[in-house]
Scaffold this motif. Structure first.
Motif, PDB file in Angstrom:
ATOM      1  N   GLN A 256     -19.727   6.184   2.561  1.00 25.06           N
ATOM      2  CA  GLN A 256     -20.771   5.841   1.715  1.00 25.06           C
ATOM      3  C   GLN A 256     -20.461   4.541   1.128  1.00 25.06           C
ATOM      4  O   GLN A 256     -19.256   4.413   0.479  1.00 25.06           O
ATOM      5  N   ALA A 257     -21.214   3.871   0.704  1.00 21.86           N
ATOM      6  CA  ALA A 257     -20.898   2.603  -0.098  1.00 21.86           C
ATOM      7  C   ALA A 257     -21.164   2.888  -1.438  1.00 21.86           C
ATOM      8  O   ALA A 257     -22.105   3.501  -1.813  1.00 21.86           O
ATOM      9  N   VAL A 258     -20.203   2.387  -2.195  1.00 19.57           N
ATOM     10  CA  VAL A 258     -20.164   2.658  -3.707  1.00 19.57           C
ATOM     11  C   VAL A 258     -20.979   1.400  -4.379  1.00 19.57           C
ATOM     12  O   VAL A 258     -20.531   0.250  -4.084  1.00 19.57           O
ATOM     13  N   PRO A 259     -22.060   1.854  -5.269  1.00 14.57           N
ATOM     14  CA  PRO A 259     -22.716   0.683  -5.631  1.00 14.57           C
ATOM     15  C   PRO A 259     -22.012  -0.151  -6.788  1.00 14.57           C
ATOM     16  O   PRO A 259     -21.154   0.284  -7.405  1.00 14.57           O
ATOM     17  N   VAL A 260     -21.970  -1.580  -6.565  1.00 14.25           N
ATOM     18  CA  VAL A 260     -21.317  -2.365  -7.577  1.00 14.25           C
ATOM     19  C   VAL A 260     -22.064  -2.518  -8.654  1.00 14.25           C
ATOM     20  O   VAL A 260     -23.391  -2.900  -8.775  1.00 14.25           O
ATOM     21  N   PRO A 261     -21.389  -2.348  -9.952  1.00 12.44           N
ATOM     22  CA  PRO A 261     -22.265  -2.719 -11.226  1.00 12.44           C
ATOM     23  C   PRO A 261     -22.516  -4.194 -11.129  1.00 12.44           C
ATOM     24  O   PRO A 261     -21.662  -4.956 -11.020  1.00 12.44           O
ATOM     25  N   MET A 262     -23.753  -4.572 -11.480  1.00 16.21           N
ATOM     26  CA  MET A 262     -24.537  -5.858 -11.385  1.00 16.21           C
ATOM     27  C   MET A 262     -25.557  -6.158 -12.178  1.00 16.21           C
ATOM     28  O   MET A 262     -26.402  -5.111 -12.231  1.00 16.21           O
ATOM     29  N   VAL A 263     -25.642  -7.165 -12.896  1.00 19.62           N
ATOM     30  CA  VAL A 263     -26.870  -7.535 -13.837  1.00 19.62           C
ATOM     31  C   VAL A 263     -26.976  -8.763 -13.538  1.00 19.62           C
ATOM     32  O   VAL A 263     -26.384  -9.645 -13.075  1.00 19.62           O
ATOM     33  N   GLN A 264     -28.434  -9.456 -13.729  1.00 18.28           N
ATOM     34  CA  GLN A 264     -28.700 -10.636 -13.436  1.00 18.28           C
ATOM     35  C   GLN A 264     -29.646 -10.917 -14.309  1.00 18.28           C
ATOM     36  O   GLN A 264     -30.576 -10.155 -14.654  1.00 18.28           O
ATOM     37  N   ARG A 265     -30.114 -12.358 -14.453  1.00 14.92           N
ATOM     38  CA  ARG A 265     -31.178 -13.139 -15.194  1.00 14.92           C
ATOM     39  C   ARG A 265     -31.824 -14.101 -14.252  1.00 14.92           C
ATOM     40  O   ARG A 265     -30.944 -14.955 -13.993  1.00 14.92           O
ATOM     41  N   ARG A 266     -33.108 -13.796 -14.065  1.00 17.05           N
ATOM     42  CA  ARG A 266     -33.899 -14.812 -13.223  1.00 17.05           C
ATOM     43  C   ARG A 266     -34.642 -15.424 -14.213  1.00 17.05           C
ATOM     44  O   ARG A 266     -35.444 -15.142 -15.091  1.00 17.05           O
ATOM     45  N   LEU A 267     -33.998 -16.805 -14.713  1.00 17.19           N
ATOM     46  CA  LEU A 267     -34.580 -17.760 -15.665  1.00 17.19           C
ATOM     47  C   LEU A 267     -36.067 -18.205 -15.517  1.00 17.19           C
ATOM     48  O   LEU A 267     -36.278 -18.742 -14.482  1.00 17.19           O
ATOM     49  N   MET A 268     -36.740 -18.295 -16.390  1.00 18.24           N
ATOM     50  CA  MET A 268     -38.282 -18.864 -16.439  1.00 18.24           C
ATOM     51  C   MET A 268     -38.329 -20.476 -16.382  1.00 18.24           C
ATOM     52  O   MET A 268     -38.997 -20.891 -15.458  1.00 18.24           O
TER      53      MET A 268
END
Length: 524
Positions: A256-268
């Motif tokens: 099973q794949a371990v989810p990678v902690p990830m955050v992102q921002r799509r800029l206006m």
């Protein structure tokens, strides 16, 4: 077994994937990526250390043609093929590649499992029609694995044991119909196709049971009596026969794949100025720290991805000396990596992820203590040095199993958990060792007395104090003929300078020539 159970078992389809040359393929891919791969006709092997010396673990095709074989001691193989090129084996890297392939192979089925050390098991039940049939699906899998530089053999059958037997000992890309009896269809394969230990296979062959069909004709009671004390499937052919036929279940642990902690921002609006980019990175570092804290983890590797308006992507990657989720520390490290960042027409998406994370327990410190020591830990210092100087410029020595001082340590990436305070008295060695011991001329008391005067780099040093000797025997299993004893002395000259010298050999040790003297290090 009820009729419904038989129907369910017969409709199941398992695909076995075997990489016959996984270590060799992995080594070639890694080195060709670094533009230092071997020529195609170079006879090279991979070898690992054992108690009896280096032993071959993988053989390239030219080396196999030259006579090298897996499992043979390297010394014996060189007697047959003197031109062998030897590289160190890396079982951990082979395992990591196999785990990556197991996740990647889930495009052909809902789950996959490792068949260590060089195979995969994939459940493809209800999937082949999406590819145009089982033959077309295996052709697609073979093409994709070949595109990654991997040699592969495939087989599909109702059970994992039957699929494994086809992939390893049957026709490549072979299949077994759902309604076929595996023991009858695969009766002509050798007993090694039952995934038994080599001693068991050898025993069966000595008994004249060389094929699965021969073994299937033996009464179950006779097999049960002969192997009644062996409960492990790899040591009991009766269990393997039942697993191949689908009479008993075979436990398989899916990957099973371990989810990678990830955050992102799509800029206006795209940003081009460094001040705004630093603000976004600070915000993402805080969000990533919260995500890591929720999972009880700390990041060891962090990647920052910057998507430009024109479609180009910039990636900045850092590795930390210890697991952390301190947003200020993370943002400060990336600030040094963004100096040469060309924004072009601007960044429209910024992503921060932690592909390598480790468990990190929650801690609560005194507020004043935390404020006074913030950012001054050893791990934080190592991270800053690595970012500023480069990953190759920061290293630490760790012990290695060897009596010889020049082999007693190796350099690895710094890890605060391995850095401990030790008493110098426990390891009476000089703080500074020369890269290579330099020969010196010594006048000493005959026949085995203490040294009195030595000449080094054109200067004569009178020895006022000397302690020793400390005798170190040669490592005969690593050194060839001519290895001699070493007697080490800690000396001090008339100007107070201290050295570490040794005499190699004894006057009458029978190894030829007079003893030789060398200077190995300088004491503080």
């Amino acid at each position: 077994m009820t009729d419904s159970t038989k129907t369910c078992a017969s409709s199941r389809r398992i695909m076995a994937v075997w990489f016959p040359a996984l270590p060799i393929d992995r080594w070639c891919l890694n080195n060709r990526r670094l533009e230092k791969g071997p020529p195609d006709d170079e006879p090279f092997v991979l070898a690992g250390e054992t108690a009896h010396g280096p032993r071959i673990t993988a053989v390239s095709r030219p080396a196999r043609q030259a006579g090298a074989r897996v499992g043979v001691l390297l010394a014996d193989a060189r007697a047959v093929a003197p031109g062998l090129i030897v590289y160190p084996a890396d079982p951990a890297a082979d395992r990591a590649l196999l785990e990556t392939l197991a996740l990647w192979a889930q495009q052909w089925g809902p789950w996959s499992a490792l068949d260590a050390p060089d195979g995969l098991i994939i459940d493809v039940t209800g999937v082949p029609h999406l590819f145009g049939g089982e033959t077309a699906m295996m052709a697609d899998a073979g093409t994709r694995f070949a595109a990654r530089g991997l040699s592969v053999r495939l087989g599909i059958a109702p059970t994992a044991g039957a699929a494994w037997a086809i992939a390893h000992h049957g026709a490549d890309h072979g299949t077994l119909p759902p309604d076929a009896d595996p023991l009858v269809a695969l009766a002509g394969l050798p007993v090694a196709a039952l995934r038994l230990d080599q001693p068991v296979v050898l025993l069966l062959e000595r008994l004249g049971l060389k094929r699965i069909g021969d073994l299937a004709q033996v009464g179950r009671a006779a097999l049960a009596r002969r192997f009644r004390d062996r409960r492990s499937p790899v040591a009991n052919p009766l269990i393997r026969l039942d697993q191949m036929a689908g009479r008993v279940p075979e436990p398989i642990l899916p990957v099973q794949a371990v989810p990678v902690p990830m955050v992102q921002r799509r800029l206006m609006e795209p940003i081009r100025h460094r001040t705004l980019l630093d603000r976004v990175v600070d915000d993402l570092a805080t969000a990533l720290a919260r995500l890591l804290e929720a999972g009880g983890q700390g990041a060891r590797r962090i990647e920052l991805g910057l998507w430009k308006v024109d479609g180009d992507v910039l990636v900045r990657r850092i590795e930390l000396a210890a697991a952390t989720r301190d947003p200020v520390h993370i943002a400060r490290l990336f600030a040094d990596r963004l100096e040469d960042c060309d924004a072009g027409f601007g960044f429209e998406l910024v992503r921060l992820s932690a592909p390598w994370a480790q468990p990190l327990a929650l801690t609560q410190d005194d507020l004043e203590t935390a404020a006074a020591t913030h950012g001054t830990s050893l791990a934080a210092c190592l991270d800053r040095l690595t970012v500023r100087l480069g990953s190759d410029a920061v290293a630490m020595p760790v012990p290695r199993a060897s009596h010889m001082p020049e082999r007693a340590q190796r350099w690895v990436a710094p890890d605060p958990a391995l850095i401990v305070q030790e008493e110098l008295a426990l390891h009476p060695r000089p703080l500074k060792l020369l890269d290579r011991a330099e020969p010196i001329a010594v006048i000493y008391e005959a026949p085995d007395g203490l040294p009195r005067v030595f000449r080094w780099r054109g200067h004569v040093h009178e020895i006022t104090r000397a302690a020793g000797p400390e005798r170190i025997a040669p490592e005969w299993w690593r050194e060839k003929g001519g290895a001699r004893l070493r007697d080490y002395y800690r000396i001090e000259d008339s100007k107070g300078r201290r050295y570490w010298i040794f005499r190699r050999g004894l006057p009458d040790d029978g190894r030829g020539g007079m003893p030789e003297w060398f200077l190995q290090g300088m004491c503080g």
